[in-house]
Design a protein around this motif. Structure first.
Motif, PDB file in Angstrom:
ATOM      1  N   ARG A  10      -0.857   6.906 -10.147  1.00  0.00           N
ATOM      2  CA  ARG A  10      -1.918   6.276  -9.380  1.00  0.00           C
ATOM      3  C   ARG A  10      -2.655   5.236 -10.216  1.00  0.00           C
ATOM      4  O   ARG A  10      -3.022   4.183  -9.752  1.00  0.00           O
ATOM      5  CB  ARG A  10      -2.887   7.322  -8.870  1.00  0.00           C
ATOM      6  CG  ARG A  10      -4.027   6.688  -8.084  1.00  0.00           C
ATOM      7  CD  ARG A  10      -4.643   7.686  -7.209  1.00  0.00           C
ATOM      8  NE  ARG A  10      -4.190   7.309  -5.895  1.00  0.00           N
ATOM      9  CZ  ARG A  10      -4.594   7.864  -4.798  1.00  0.00           C
ATOM     10  NH1 ARG A  10      -5.397   8.861  -4.830  1.00  0.00           N
ATOM     11  NH2 ARG A  10      -4.176   7.455  -3.639  1.00  0.00           N
ATOM     12  N   ASP A  22      -7.939   2.521  -1.316  1.00  0.00           N
ATOM     13  CA  ASP A  22      -7.249   3.608  -0.628  1.00  0.00           C
ATOM     14  C   ASP A  22      -7.285   3.498   0.896  1.00  0.00           C
ATOM     15  O   ASP A  22      -6.632   4.269   1.571  1.00  0.00           O
ATOM     16  CB  ASP A  22      -7.855   4.952  -1.040  1.00  0.00           C
ATOM     17  CG  ASP A  22      -6.867   5.761  -1.868  1.00  0.00           C
ATOM     18  OD1 ASP A  22      -5.719   5.338  -1.997  1.00  0.00           O
ATOM     19  OD2 ASP A  22      -7.265   6.822  -2.361  1.00  0.00           O
ATOM     20  N   SER A  24      -6.532   2.734   4.625  1.00  0.00           N
ATOM     21  CA  SER A  24      -5.345   2.424   5.393  1.00  0.00           C
ATOM     22  C   SER A  24      -5.641   1.236   6.313  1.00  0.00           C
ATOM     23  O   SER A  24      -6.729   1.120   6.858  1.00  0.00           O
ATOM     24  CB  SER A  24      -4.953   3.643   6.227  1.00  0.00           C
ATOM     25  OG  SER A  24      -3.907   3.326   7.086  1.00  0.00           O
ATOM     26  N   LEU A  33      -0.720   1.541   3.367  1.00  0.00           N
ATOM     27  CA  LEU A  33      -1.427   2.548   2.572  1.00  0.00           C
ATOM     28  C   LEU A  33      -1.447   2.071   1.117  1.00  0.00           C
ATOM     29  O   LEU A  33      -0.587   2.450   0.313  1.00  0.00           O
ATOM     30  CB  LEU A  33      -0.737   3.907   2.682  1.00  0.00           C
ATOM     31  CG  LEU A  33      -0.584   4.447   4.110  1.00  0.00           C
ATOM     32  CD1 LEU A  33       0.413   5.572   4.157  1.00  0.00           C
ATOM     33  CD2 LEU A  33      -1.934   4.880   4.633  1.00  0.00           C
ATOM     34  N   GLY A  35      -3.224   2.656  -1.621  1.00  0.00           N
ATOM     35  CA  GLY A  35      -3.335   3.618  -2.708  1.00  0.00           C
ATOM     36  C   GLY A  35      -2.033   4.316  -3.044  1.00  0.00           C
ATOM     37  O   GLY A  35      -1.843   4.815  -4.146  1.00  0.00           O
ATOM     38  N   GLN A  36      -1.108   4.344  -2.099  1.00  0.00           N
ATOM     39  CA  GLN A  36       0.181   5.012  -2.300  1.00  0.00           C
ATOM     40  C   GLN A  36       1.330   4.024  -2.481  1.00  0.00           C
ATOM     41  O   GLN A  36       2.482   4.435  -2.620  1.00  0.00           O
ATOM     42  CB  GLN A  36       0.480   5.916  -1.107  1.00  0.00           C
ATOM     43  CG  GLN A  36      -0.546   7.003  -0.902  1.00  0.00           C
ATOM     44  CD  GLN A  36      -0.275   7.781   0.376  1.00  0.00           C
ATOM     45  OE1 GLN A  36       0.866   7.942   0.790  1.00  0.00           O
ATOM     46  NE2 GLN A  36      -1.322   8.261   1.010  1.00  0.00           N
ATOM     47  N   LEU A  38       2.619   2.274  -0.222  1.00  0.00           N
ATOM     48  CA  LEU A  38       3.492   2.650   0.880  1.00  0.00           C
ATOM     49  C   LEU A  38       3.113   1.886   2.146  1.00  0.00           C
ATOM     50  O   LEU A  38       1.939   1.684   2.439  1.00  0.00           O
ATOM     51  CB  LEU A  38       3.355   4.151   1.137  1.00  0.00           C
ATOM     52  CG  LEU A  38       4.102   4.758   2.318  1.00  0.00           C
ATOM     53  CD1 LEU A  38       5.609   4.663   2.105  1.00  0.00           C
ATOM     54  CD2 LEU A  38       3.679   6.197   2.521  1.00  0.00           C
ATOM     55  N   ARG A  45       9.452   4.602   6.082  1.00  0.00           N
ATOM     56  CA  ARG A  45       8.649   4.408   4.874  1.00  0.00           C
ATOM     57  C   ARG A  45       9.248   3.284   4.027  1.00  0.00           C
ATOM     58  O   ARG A  45      10.464   3.243   3.825  1.00  0.00           O
ATOM     59  CB  ARG A  45       8.610   5.677   4.046  1.00  0.00           C
ATOM     60  CG  ARG A  45       7.849   6.782   4.725  1.00  0.00           C
ATOM     61  CD  ARG A  45       7.972   8.074   3.956  1.00  0.00           C
ATOM     62  NE  ARG A  45       7.162   9.082   4.592  1.00  0.00           N
ATOM     63  CZ  ARG A  45       6.105   9.645   4.029  1.00  0.00           C
ATOM     64  NH1 ARG A  45       5.756   9.329   2.817  1.00  0.00           N
ATOM     65  NH2 ARG A  45       5.405  10.542   4.687  1.00  0.00           N
ATOM     66  N   TRP A  47       8.498   1.509   0.258  1.00  0.00           N
ATOM     67  CA  TRP A  47       7.748   1.547  -0.991  1.00  0.00           C
ATOM     68  C   TRP A  47       7.691   0.147  -1.569  1.00  0.00           C
ATOM     69  O   TRP A  47       8.692  -0.560  -1.596  1.00  0.00           O
ATOM     70  CB  TRP A  47       8.415   2.508  -1.981  1.00  0.00           C
ATOM     71  CG  TRP A  47       8.468   3.895  -1.444  1.00  0.00           C
ATOM     72  CD1 TRP A  47       9.537   4.513  -0.871  1.00  0.00           C
ATOM     73  CD2 TRP A  47       7.392   4.825  -1.376  1.00  0.00           C
ATOM     74  NE1 TRP A  47       9.195   5.778  -0.457  1.00  0.00           N
ATOM     75  CE2 TRP A  47       7.878   6.001  -0.774  1.00  0.00           C
ATOM     76  CE3 TRP A  47       6.058   4.800  -1.780  1.00  0.00           C
ATOM     77  CZ2 TRP A  47       7.100   7.123  -0.553  1.00  0.00           C
ATOM     78  CZ3 TRP A  47       5.280   5.923  -1.569  1.00  0.00           C
ATOM     79  CH2 TRP A  47       5.794   7.062  -0.968  1.00  0.00           C
TER      80      TRP A  47
END
Length: 165
Positions: A10, A22, A24, A33, A35-36, A38, A45, A47
């Motif tokens: 992170r 973070d 959305s 998203l 923070g991820q 993603l 999904r 990345w």
């Protein structure tokens, strides 16, 4: 000998020391998203790298709004854009490839020549939505075997059919 601690995933998601937000962002079929790192596109999904996420987060935070390359570059890289630098274009190309791989039924990032980029998910035209098929750029309906030769006359290209004198 000193050892360096490896940051947690992170923490390493921060670009140049700026933490990822973070929150959305939801625009059409795209959920971002940050923070991820993603993106969820129609349930698929995707990345992203930290840079790709920063560019997408900026574009998705302003849906339908035209953002110039220099605005995007300044916000993400936090310095002035050299006109020869293609970093923004490369990141946008990567984003387009990843998003269209997740769902080819939509066009997400639109280019405005000399203006910049606009994030506005729109259904792709039917011909563009088919994977693995390219549109033919050929405008001549005749088969290549019907064209006997190409002649150059006074700087113009002229095609002659076999049945023409």
């Amino acid at each position: 000998m000193a050892t360096r601690a490896v940051p947690a995933p992170r923490e390493s998601a921060a670009v140049r020391g700026r933490p990822m937000v973070d929150e959305s962002i939801l625009v059409g079929p795209v959920q971002v998203l940050p923070g991820q790192l993603l993106v969820i596109v129609e349930g698929n999904r995707v990345w992203l790298t930290p840079r790709e996420m920063e560019v997408l987060r900026l574009l998705a935070a302003h849906p339908g709004q035209l953002l110039s390359r220099s605005t995007i570059f300044g916000a993400v890289w936090q310095r002035r854009l050299d006109p020869r630098d293609r970093s923004v274009d490369v990141q946008v190309a990567h984003l387009r490839a990843k998003l269209s791989q997740a769902s080819s039924h939509w066009q997400y990032i639109h280019t405005h020549a000399g203006g910049g980029y606009r994030f506005e998910p729109q259904p792709a035209p039917e011909a563009d939505a088919r994977r693995g098929q390219r549109r033919s750029r050929r405008t001549d309906a005749r088969a290549p075997s019907e064209i006997a030769k190409i002649t150059i006359g006074s700087g113009n290209l002229a095609r002659k059919r076999r049945d023409e004198p």
